[in-house]
Every structure is written in structure tokens, then in C-alpha cells.
Design an enzyme around this catalytic site. Structure first.
Site, PDB file in Angstrom:
ATOM      1  CD  GLN A 216       3.662  -4.222   9.524  1.00 59.15           C
ATOM      2  OE1 GLN A 216       4.691  -3.557   9.703  1.00 59.15           O
ATOM      3  NE2 GLN A 216       2.585  -4.069  10.259  1.00 59.15           N
TER       4      GLN A 216
ATOM      5  CG  HIS B  34      15.482   1.952  -3.925  1.00 62.18           C
ATOM      6  ND1 HIS B  34      14.964   3.060  -3.315  1.00 62.18           N
ATOM      7  CD2 HIS B  34      14.424   1.190  -4.298  1.00 62.18           C
ATOM      8  CE1 HIS B  34      13.649   2.984  -3.326  1.00 62.18           C
ATOM      9  NE2 HIS B  34      13.295   1.855  -3.914  1.00 62.18           N
TER      10      HIS B  34
ATOM     11  CB  SER C 194       9.193   1.909   6.236  1.00 55.84           C
ATOM     12  OG  SER C 194       9.659   0.711   5.711  1.00 55.84           O
TER      13      SER C 194
ATOM     14  CD  GLU D 110       6.729  -1.145   7.823  1.00 52.83           C
ATOM     15  OE1 GLU D 110       6.146  -2.120   8.274  1.00 52.83           O
ATOM     16  OE2 GLU D 110       6.978  -0.983   6.608  1.00 52.83           O
TER      17      GLU D 110
ATOM     18  CB  CYS E   6      -0.978   0.005   1.166  1.00 53.42           C
ATOM     19  SG  CYS E   6      -0.220  -0.364   2.727  1.00 53.42           S
ATOM     20  CG  ASN E   7       3.030   2.919   2.809  1.00 53.06           C
ATOM     21  OD1 ASN E   7       2.082   3.673   2.589  1.00 53.06           O
ATOM     22  ND2 ASN E   7       3.408   2.572   4.019  1.00 53.06           N
TER      23      ASN E   7
ATOM     24  CB  ALA F 294     -15.246   2.061  27.207  1.00 57.15           C
ATOM     25  N   GLY F 295     -13.050   3.387  25.878  1.00 59.63           N
ATOM     26  CA  GLY F 295     -12.376   4.425  25.113  1.00 59.63           C
ATOM     27  C   GLY F 295     -11.533   3.725  24.082  1.00 59.63           C
TER      28      GLY F 295
END
Lengths: 433, 266
Positions: free
Chosen positions: A116, A99, A109, A114, A50-51, A190-191
């Protein structure tokens, strides 16, 4: 042989553009096949997340190869070339290697470090290997990229620290409570953030969840979502000792857990530590709780601070990672440049030998009074000539690996003597590896 | 020959200690790997040197301060290797290995005249007693090392100083567990050591308990760890209190070991 990279990422294109050029993994075979059928392109891998959307390929013709891949990306997705071109970047030779190493190591990233992206590249490579669009060079190249990424991950702290509040809470909990698999989380109020944190704890192996809420129905609903147990708000203090991690975010105007309550709870659990996380503003948990032995209190601000520090640490660690990548590029480049030496020498010899035999046959066929030992002598003569002629270029080529001119020589020889181009699945090369 | 092994051991322990300390500063898997390997080599050399000495002299080298310090150091390193394998706590090495190294160096600086083994020591009960005592002491040393680490880590967590050392140190729970395990192994062994020691005392001198300083202090050590273990099991003493108590226990162990000579042998 050259490695080229063409693509776009969150740095050069908005999500609207990125989604238009994305390649769906379900139909990746078609673009891979089209890619390697492009003129001059020998091997290809398509990475689409997606990036970023990137194509890695090998070619002899850098400029032509890059241009054709750019055009291919536009045409495949039926986009006007002109509108896409400004978003595309391209790299070749050493900068391409750098690269891809950087991308795999998650230095390029959006959130540096990250994890993934490495998995995504591995999957993409998996498709390319399955549909045989990658060959000896990209195979080796991507495996190298994976090992570089692994080195970066183990030798730097680039991915070791949490960069979200929820993850920071989980990391801290592990430092206090060790293994989370026998630990319980209690949610008070909650939140969104509270629930997110609870989810993170469960994903990290926490055993169970207790939910307390002013509206018991809501508590029950949440408890059901998490597979936990609902607790009446009026009596939540009775259950405090059952939890190892307490996440609190009620809208109460004053503190609902005081140092006495914490002390009592710790005592009831035979001094096993409790990790209090106060997400509420104004605070739910009295700051004095921090002074209770075996109770550890962190507020959302504390966690926020950890995240900021971790982000700073990551950019510091990224510099170390770049050094590692520098080292690895050198090694890979050397391998790549010496890759074609042996096959080129073999091809050159075969070429010469072909000519020699052809001429020899011609001469003998037209010779009338053929002396008995002439064939042997001619054979020896021509062979010696060929060896002498080839000796100097062969040894220069073999030694040029260190000097870095090897690409030039290989290219020149292949063009001057019309030697065949390196194939994608060159068996000779596989053997050499 | 013994001397050669000894030099080798000191060198290897020195390298291992340096590497373990470096582990605190840098995160390199190779560093951890080699620290462990070199320590294992060092431990092997130490063991061989001890065996060599024992074979030469025909008794276990535990009869004077020099021999005892060296043996104490060997026991600590062995115990550490066992615990590191089990709990994967490299950082413990940064605290424990330098201690073992210092003991070994201190041992070599002591000069002891060659002497005839006093007949009083020529008893299997004595060897058994000394061996058990050293293994239990080694466990208490590990417990104290872990306790120091626990207090440091607790301080970091309470004050929210979450720096590089915080990241390296194991979780509070892990350290608590190691400390507890050390006690459950060390205390029964100490009990066995004291019982076998008094049997030896009876055989050698006709009296089970002579209330000399060594015996008295050993009893104090036994009581401290008994209290710690009891508190742990019945009330759930852990964390800071347990850590401080096991550091006190270790200080008393060291004091007894270094300061209290056996009135009968040394």
C-alpha cells in the site's frame, strides 16, 4: 540544493500522536501552500498515512529548513513544539534519499513488503504536483523513488509471499487451481477466520460461495452476505464435488469429511483437484484426505508455518533490496549535484557581463575625443578579459561533478557573487532535463 | 556456411539453456527476457541452417539420424516458443531447452558419409509424413516436460515443501492444460503422419503396412496417446496418472526414434 525529510512514523510515535499530526487529504492544499512559503523551503511534498507523516522538501539551508519544518508541523496542528519534537526524525542529503527510497520500497513498513505505501506516496505526490508545491527536484526524486520501488518489487521476492493465513490460503489455491475466476468456494461452519478467508477468495476473483452451517438460517445469512448459496448441513457432502476450495471450521468433536468422501467428490468432478483447508480445532477433515489423489489438504498450522517462512524470507529479501537502493542512491545523488552547474555558470556569466557593459557604457559616455574604432576595441578587450577570467572557474565547476565538491562550489559562487537562488519552476532547468 | 549456422545455433541454444536454468535460481525480469530472445535468435539460426541445407541438397534434411535429430530439436524449440508465448511458462524452458540442446549436440557428434539420396525417399508423401511426425513428437516432448514439472509440483504440494522452486513452477491447472493441449495437437498430427507414412509405403513398396519395427512401434505410440486422450475426454484422467502416462509415452517415442531404424532406409 538539498533534499530534507522531516517526519514521524509508527517507529517513533504512538497512534495517538500520529493521528494528531496527520494531514487530511481533503484539505491538503493549505498545508502544502504554507509549507513552501516557509523561509528557505523551495519545494515540498506531504505524505500522510496511518503509519507515518512525513514532509519531503528542498532547501539551501539544511539546519534552518529542518527546524522550520519541525516547527511548522507543530504549529499547523496546534501542538506544543516540545512534546512533538522528541518523536520527529529528520534526514538530509544522502540519508534523506535513502530514507524515501526505503519507505517507497516498503522496507520501512510495519509489515515489510506490504504494497500500500507506494500507492499512498504516489497519491501524496499527486496532490503536491496538482497544487504545484513540488518542482523539478522533488518531481525527479519521487519518480526515481517509484522506479526504485518497482525494481525492488520485481527483482526481489519481498512482496511476493503472503504474510497472513488467509492470503497464504489464496496463494496456495492459485498454485493448485490456477485462475480462480471459475472456481467455487465452500464454507463449512462459521468462524471469523473462515469468513475472512472466504472474503479473500472472493476478492481474488473466486466465482461463487456455498455455505453449510448447522443452523440453516445462519448459512442463509452468510450466503446472502457473500452472494452465494446456502446448503443444508445434513447434505453438505452431496455438494462437496461442486467446490474447488473447501474451507472448514465447525465445532464438531470429530472429523466430518473422511478420505472416502473426498475420493467420491474428486471422482464426481472428473478428477479436477479440490483444495481442502481445515481451520477447525479439533480437525474437521481426516488427515487421510491428504493421501487422496487430486485432493490437497492444508490445516491452519500448515498455513501458519507458510506465513512464518514467508516472513523470514522477506527479511532475507530485504537485504537484497537494500543493495538495489544503494546503487540507485549513487545515481540520483550524482544527478542532483550536477543539477545546478549549468544555471550557475549561466548566472555567473550574466553577472560578469552586466558589470562589463555597465562599466563600458560609463567609460564611453565620458570620453570626449572618441576615436572611431575605440568602441569596437574596448568591446573586444573587455570581452576577452571576462572570458579569460571565467575560463578556469567554469571548467573546474563542470568537472567537479565527478568529485563531489560541486555543492560546495555552487554554494560559494552563488554567495560570493550574489547570484539568484534556484527557482522552483526554473524553465532553464526543465529544458536541460 | 551450414557449419557456421550450426555453431551459431549451438552457442545460442547453450546460452539460452544456461539462462533458463538461471531463471530457476534468480528472479530477474531481464533474465527471462533475454533467455527468450536468445532462444528466438537460436531458433532463427537453426531454421536458416536447415533451409540452407535443404536448398543445397535439394531435399528436406530428414533422411538420416544426424539430420533428424537436428530437425527434432528445431521442432521442440519452435513448439516451446509457441507454448511459452501462449501460457507464459518460463520454467518450462528450464526443462525443455537443455533437452533440445543435447539433441543438437548429439546430432553434431554423428558423422554421416555423404551419400546419394535413395530413390525410395524421393516422394512428397515421405516429406509430409516426416514433417508431421516431428511436429507431433515435439508436442509430446513438451507434454513430457510439463508432466515432469507437474509431478515435481504435486510432490511439493503434497509434502508441503513450498520452497523457491515451488514458487517458480506454474499452477497444476496450467500444466494440466498445457499437457492436454499438447495431446490434442500432437495426437491428430501423429495420426496424419502414420496415414501419410503408409501411403508413402504403398507408393514406394506396394504395401500399406509392412509391420517393420518402426511401424509397429509407431502404432504403439499412437495407441498410448490415444488411450491417454480417450481417458482424459471420457473419464477425466488428469493429474498424476496423465503425467506418468505422457512420460511413458515420451520414453517410447525416444526409444522408437533412436533405437528403431526403418528397415527400408537406414
Amino acid at each position: 540544493m538539498n533534499i530534507i525529510v522531516v517526519g514521524l512514523s509508527y517507529k517513533t510515535a504512538t497512534v495517538e500522536i500520529r493521528e494528531k499530526v496527520a494531514f487530511s487529504p481533503n484539505q491538503i492544499e493549505k498545508p502544502l501552500n504554507e509549507l513552501i512559503r516557509l523561509e528557505g523551503i523551495i519545494e515540498g511534498v506531504i505524505v500522510s498515512t496511518c503509519n507515518r507523516v512525513e514532509i519531503y522538501a528542498t532547501t539551501r539551508d539544511i539546519a534552518g529548513g529542518i527546524a522550520r519544518i519541525k516547527r511548522f508541523m507543530a504549529e499547523y496542528h496546534h501542538l506544543p513544539f516540545e512534546s512533538l519534537e522528541s518523536h520527529l526524525y529528520s534526514y538530509h542529503a544522502e540519508s534523506a534519499i535513502r530514507h524515501v527510497f526505503r519507505v517507497a520500497s516498503s522496507l520501512d513498513s510495519m509489515i515489510v513488503g506490504e504494497p500500500q505505501i507506494l500507492g499512498q506516496i504516489k497519491t501524496s505526490y499527486g496532490y503536491a504536483a496538482e497544487f504545484k508545491s513540488s518542482g523539478i527536484i522533488l518531481n525527479r526524486f519521487l519518480h526515481k523513488a517509484f522506479s526504485v520501488a518497482k525494481r525492488v518489487r520485481t527483482e526481489t521476492k519481498i512482496a511476493s509471499s503472503a504474510v497472513s493465513v488467509a492470503f497464504a490460503a489464496v496463494e496456495l489455491a492459485k498454485k493448485i487451481l490456477g485462475d480462480l475466476s471459475d472456481k467455487n468456494v465452500m464454507l463449512i461452519g462459521a468462524g471469523e477466520m473462515c469468513e475472512l478467508a472466504a472474503k479473500h477468495f472472493l476478492n481474488s476473483g473466486a466465482k461463487g460461495v456455498l455455505v453449510a452451517n448447522r443452523t440453516f438460517e445462519r448459512a442463509e445469512r452468510l450466503a446472502e452476505d457473500f452472494g452465494g448459496e446456502a446448503v443444508r448441513f445434513e447434505s453438505f457432502l452431496e455438494h462437496l464435488h461442486r467446490a474447488d476450495i473447501i474451507l472448514s471450521s465447525t465445532g464438531a468433536p470429530h472429523c466430518i469429511i473422511g478420505p472416502r468422501d473426498a475420493e467420491e467428490a474428486v471422482k464426481r468432478r472428473r478428477f479436477k483437484p479440490i483444495f481442502f483447508i481445515d481451520i477447525a480445532v479439533p480437525r474437521d477433515i481426516d488427515p487421510m484426505v491428504a493421501d487422496v489423489e487430486n485432493a490437497y489438504l492444508y490445516t491452519v498450522d500448515d498455513l501458519q508455518e507458510i506465513v512464518q517462512a514467508n516472513l523470514a524470507l522477506r527479511s532475507l529479501e530485504a537485504e537484497k533490496a537494500e543493495e538495489i537502493i544503494d546503487q540507485e542512491i549513487g545515481q540520483f545523488h550524482k544527478w542532483l549535484s550536477t543539477l545546478e552547474v549549468t544555471p550557475t555558470i549561466v548566472a555567473l556569466r550574466n553577472r560578469f557581463d552586466e558589470i562589463r557593459r555597465a562599466e563600458l557604457d560609463k567609460t564611453i559616455a565620458g570620453w570626449k575625443d572618441f576615436p572611431p574604432d575605440a568602441e569596437k576595441r574596448l568591446e573586444a578587450l573587455t570581452l576577452a578579459m571576462m572570458n579569460k577570467l571565467l575560463h578556469a572557474p567554469t571548467s573546474v565547476l563542470k568537472q567537479s561533478g565527478q568529485g563531489g565538491r560541486v555543492d560546495l562550489y555552487v554554494d560559494a559562487l552563488r554567495q560570493l557573487f550574489e547570484l539568484e537562488a534556484l527557482q522552483r519552476n526554473d524553465e532553464e532547468l526543465e529544458l536541460e532535463e | 556456411m551450414t557449419h557456421l549456422f550450426f555453431i551459431l545455433t549451438v552457442t545460442l541454444y547453450g546460452c539460452a539453456a544456461a539462462l533458463y536454468l538461471a531463471c530457476l535460481l534468480r528472479t530477474l525480469p531481464l533474465l527471462t527476457l533475454w533467455a527468450g530472445r536468445i532462444l528466438a535468435f537460436g531458433c532463427t539460426a537453426h531454421l536458416l541452417s536447415t533451409i540452407h541445407l535443404a536448398v543445397n541438397m535439394k531435399y528436406l534434411p530428414l533422411t538420416n539420424m544426424q539430420e533428424s535429430l537436428s530437425f527434432f530439436s528445431l521442432a521442440i524449440v519452435t513448439a516451446f516458443i509457441v507454448f511459452e508465448r501462449k501460457y507464459k511458462v518460463t520454467t518450462l524452458g528450464s526443462f525443455i531447452v537443455p533437452v533440445a540442446l543435447m539433441m543438437l549436440i548429439a546430432s553434431s557428434s554423428l558423422h554421416v558419409e555423404a551419400r546419394q539420396l535413395p530413390p525410395i525417399l524421393q516422394s512428397n508423401w515421405f516429406w509430409f509424413h516426416a514433417l508431421m511426425a516431428f511436429i507431433s513428437y515435439a508436442c509430446f516432448t513438451i507434454a513430457a516436460g510439463v508432466a515432469v514439472m507437474y509431478l515435481i509440483q504435486r510432490y511439493f504440494l503434497k509434502t508441503k515443501h513450498l520452497g523457491a522452486l515451488f514458487q517458480k513452477l506454474p499452477s497444476l491447472e496450467t500444466m494440466d492444460e498445457i499437457s492436454y493441449r499438447c495431446l490434442t495437437v500432437g495426437w491428430p498430427l501423429l495420426t496424419v503422419a502414420i496415414i501419410s507414412g503408409s501411403i508413402w509405403s504403398e507408393k514406394a513398396m506396394g504395401n500399406y503396412w509392412i509391420w517393420d519395427r518402426k511401424q509397429t512401434w509407431s502404432l504403439i505410440i499412437w495407441l498410448i496417446y490415444a488411450a491417454l486422450l480417450h481417458g482424459r475426454i471420457t473419464i477425466g484422467w488428469r493429474g498424476k496418472r496423465a503425467a506418468i502416462l505422457s512420460i511413458i509415452g515420451f520414453i517410447v517415442v525416444l526409444f522408437t526414434f533412436l533405437g528403431m531404424k526403418h528397415s527400408i532406409i537406414w
